[in-house]
Design an enzyme around this catalytic site. Structure first.
Site, short mmCIF file in Angstrom:
data_model
loop_
_atom_site.label_atom_id
_atom_site.label_comp_id
_atom_site.label_asym_id
_atom_site.label_seq_id
_atom_site.Cartn_x
_atom_site.Cartn_y
_atom_site.Cartn_z
N GLY A 23 4.22 -3.33 3.36
CA GLY A 23 4.30 -1.91 3.04
C GLY A 23 5.51 -1.49 2.23
N ARG A 34 11.93 -2.57 14.59
CA ARG A 34 12.61 -1.86 15.69
C ARG A 34 12.24 -2.47 17.03
NH1 ARG A 34 15.75 2.36 14.74
NH2 ARG A 34 15.36 3.78 12.99
N LYS A 71 0.10 -19.04 1.19
CA LYS A 71 -0.45 -18.63 2.48
C LYS A 71 -1.60 -19.53 2.94
CE LYS A 71 0.39 -13.66 1.81
NZ LYS A 71 1.42 -13.32 2.80
N SER A 128 2.00 -6.08 -2.49
CA SER A 128 1.31 -5.30 -3.50
C SER A 128 2.22 -4.30 -4.20
CB SER A 128 0.15 -4.55 -2.84
OG SER A 128 -0.47 -5.36 -1.86
#
Lengths: 303, 196
Positions: A223, A174, A90, A245
């Site tokens: 998430g 979405r 990153k 994570s």
């Protein structure tokens, strides 16, 4: 080989096709955040298609606070040496020198990431200037197309990294898919207005309308903590999954990593997802996104 | 047989592009992930992807032996990039535990052309493909280090073997499925028609 014409010796590196094509090879796979060579090996053993080398996983960046930057080159080298699968790393948004360093280190993909502290509040890096391809986060179609216009060769949802809560990734995916579907029905007259509304180049908007998809690979990120989360993102149209994570903040990382890989391959087979979800130990605890203060929402970084 | 049915191994990789290319070359193409889905296929494509992952998933989901049986059955198989690695009898620069299906008597070196920064596109002359060179897209691509007597070299690039055929197994280091030029897929579909 005298009967056949000689093969031209002018190879071209860093073309859009080579950069986007690399992401096509990752489809159907899981890309895992790792902070040490040992974790990278666990990820590779579990069947990851690539690893993301970083200093701290997003959950720890949240906890520790402060400025989050590119990782130590030594750590990245260590991870590159430890595995045979592609290694990503990153850079901060707009920090093109960090990106230059990552390219010099030989990473296979650069993630210009909102998880790190942005270095420029106006400009993202000019990604066409690099041989190494970039992946960027997006919360909606306009943002995805602006990143592609800047040279991104792969797009991921932003989600809300480090929370273990998939709700934001679902929202972003979405949103992107919904906006693409809306473009499908537009004629040329309407596409000009759509491009203006999306704040994206007309040519890209037209291309999306014709293809019915982004011109680059779309992954989910942010998430994902369980095999079912990964399968959900695939069923919602993600072509693969980043897991941050969720793996190394869980009770049994090796087992959970392998389970998420399997659920990503058989995302549409609930029996497989059920099977791999058994006895995984504790998932990461997680944070409710609606209790996150505005300033701690990574998805708002970038534009 | 007018329209052969050709599967694309869909454990991971650029499956969609192969399905499109095969359909354009007049085959009925479908993704396969389970052993029983191999049964009524006339041919099989092993796509580009991450060979380490693909090989692991093949083991975990009980596909390794059925895929080996498929190759042994003599039905045509075409592997691109990771797929080339999968049909190699032997590998270099791979993890010691990486399984292949075999099928071509060759030693393939993984990522031989380098990391992503060295990935490139170039024109490649390929025996059996009419109409001039094919557009080769090489992504962290392998090359063929050496071949046995039964394997026929179909293309070289920069002195390295990048396309081979042994019997009904075809393999390329590069990715014709990413180009929109479907001549190599048409060549493979012909192999399938001839074999059936």
């Amino acid at each position: 080989m005298s009967s056949t014409p000689t093969t031209p010796q002018h190879p071209e590196t860093g073309t859009a096709r080579v950069k986007r094509g690399m992401a096509e090879q990752l489809k159907g796979g899981v890309i895992m955040d790792v902070v040490t060579p040992e974790e990278a090996k666990i990820a590779e053993d579990a069947g990851a298609v690539a690893v993301m080398a970083l200093e701290r996983v997003p959950a720890d960046i949240r906890k520790d606070g402060g400025v989050a930057r590119m990782s130590d080159p030594d750590m990245i080298d260590g991870i590159i040496d430890a595995v045979s699968i592609p290694v990503m790393a990153k850079s901060r948004i707009g920090h093109f020198v960090e990106a230059q360093v990552l390219q010099a280190l030989g990473v296979d993909y650069i993630d210009e990431s909102e998880v790190l502290t942005p270095a420029d509040e106006v400009n993202h890096s000019d990604k066409w200037a690099f041989t190494t391809p970039f992946v960027c986060g997006a919360t909606n179609l306009g943002e995805a197309l602006r990143r592609i216009a800047e040279g991104a060769a792969m797009i991921r949802s932003k989600g809300e990294a480090g929370t273990g809560n998939v709700v934001e990734a679902v929202r972003h995916l979405r949103q992107i898919k919904g906006e693409i579907a809306k473009l499908r029905g537009c004629d040329n007259n309407e596409l000009y207005a759509a491009a203006k509304e999306l704040r994206a180049p007309f040519e890209l908007v037209k291309e999306v309308a014709e293809l019915g998809k982004l011109p680059v690979v779309l992954f989910s990120a942010g998430g994902v903590a369980t095999p079912a989360d990964a399968a959900l993102m695939r069923q919602l149209g993600a072509e693969g999954v980043f897991v941050g994570s969720g793996i190394f903040k869980s009770g049994d990382p090796a087992k959970r990593a392998a389970a998420i890989v399997k659920a990503t391959t058989f995302y549409d087979d609930p029996k497989v997802v059920a099977d791999v979800s058994r006895n995984l130990g504790e998932a990461m605890v997680g944070i409710n996104c609606d209790t996150l203060p505005e300033a701690e929402r990574y998805a708002n970084r970038g534009w | 047989m007018t329209t052969p049915t050709i599967g694309v191994l869909a454990l991971q990789g650029d499956v969609r592009e192969h399905l499109v290319a095969l359909a354009a070359a007049d085959a009925l193409a479908r993704p396969v992930r389970r052993p029983e889905e191999l049964d009524d296929l006339d041919g099989l494509v092993i796509p580009g992807g991450e060979s380490t992952t693909m090989s692991k998933l093949a083991v975990v989901f009980g596909m390794l032996e059925p895929l080996r049986d498929f190759v042994r059955s003599g039905r045509p198989v075409y592997g691109t990039c990771a797929g080339m690695i999968m049909v190699a009898d032997k590998l270099l620069d791979a993890r010691a535990d990486q399984e292949t299906l075999g099928g071509v008597d060759m030693i393939v070196r993984r990522n031989a052309f380098g990391r992503q920064n060295e990935s490139f596109e170039a024109a490649v002359d390929m025996t059996g493909i009419p109409g001039g060179p094919v557009h080769g897209i090489f992504i962290r691509a392998p090359w063929v280090e050496s071949t046995g007597a039964a394997a026929e070299v179909l293309a070289r690039y920069d002195g390295h073997t990048v396309a081979v055929r042994q019997g009904n197994v075809l393999a390329t280091s590069f990715h014709p499925e990413l180009t929109g030029d479907h001549r190599v897929h048409a060549f493979f579909v012909d192999m399938v028609r001839t074999a059936a």
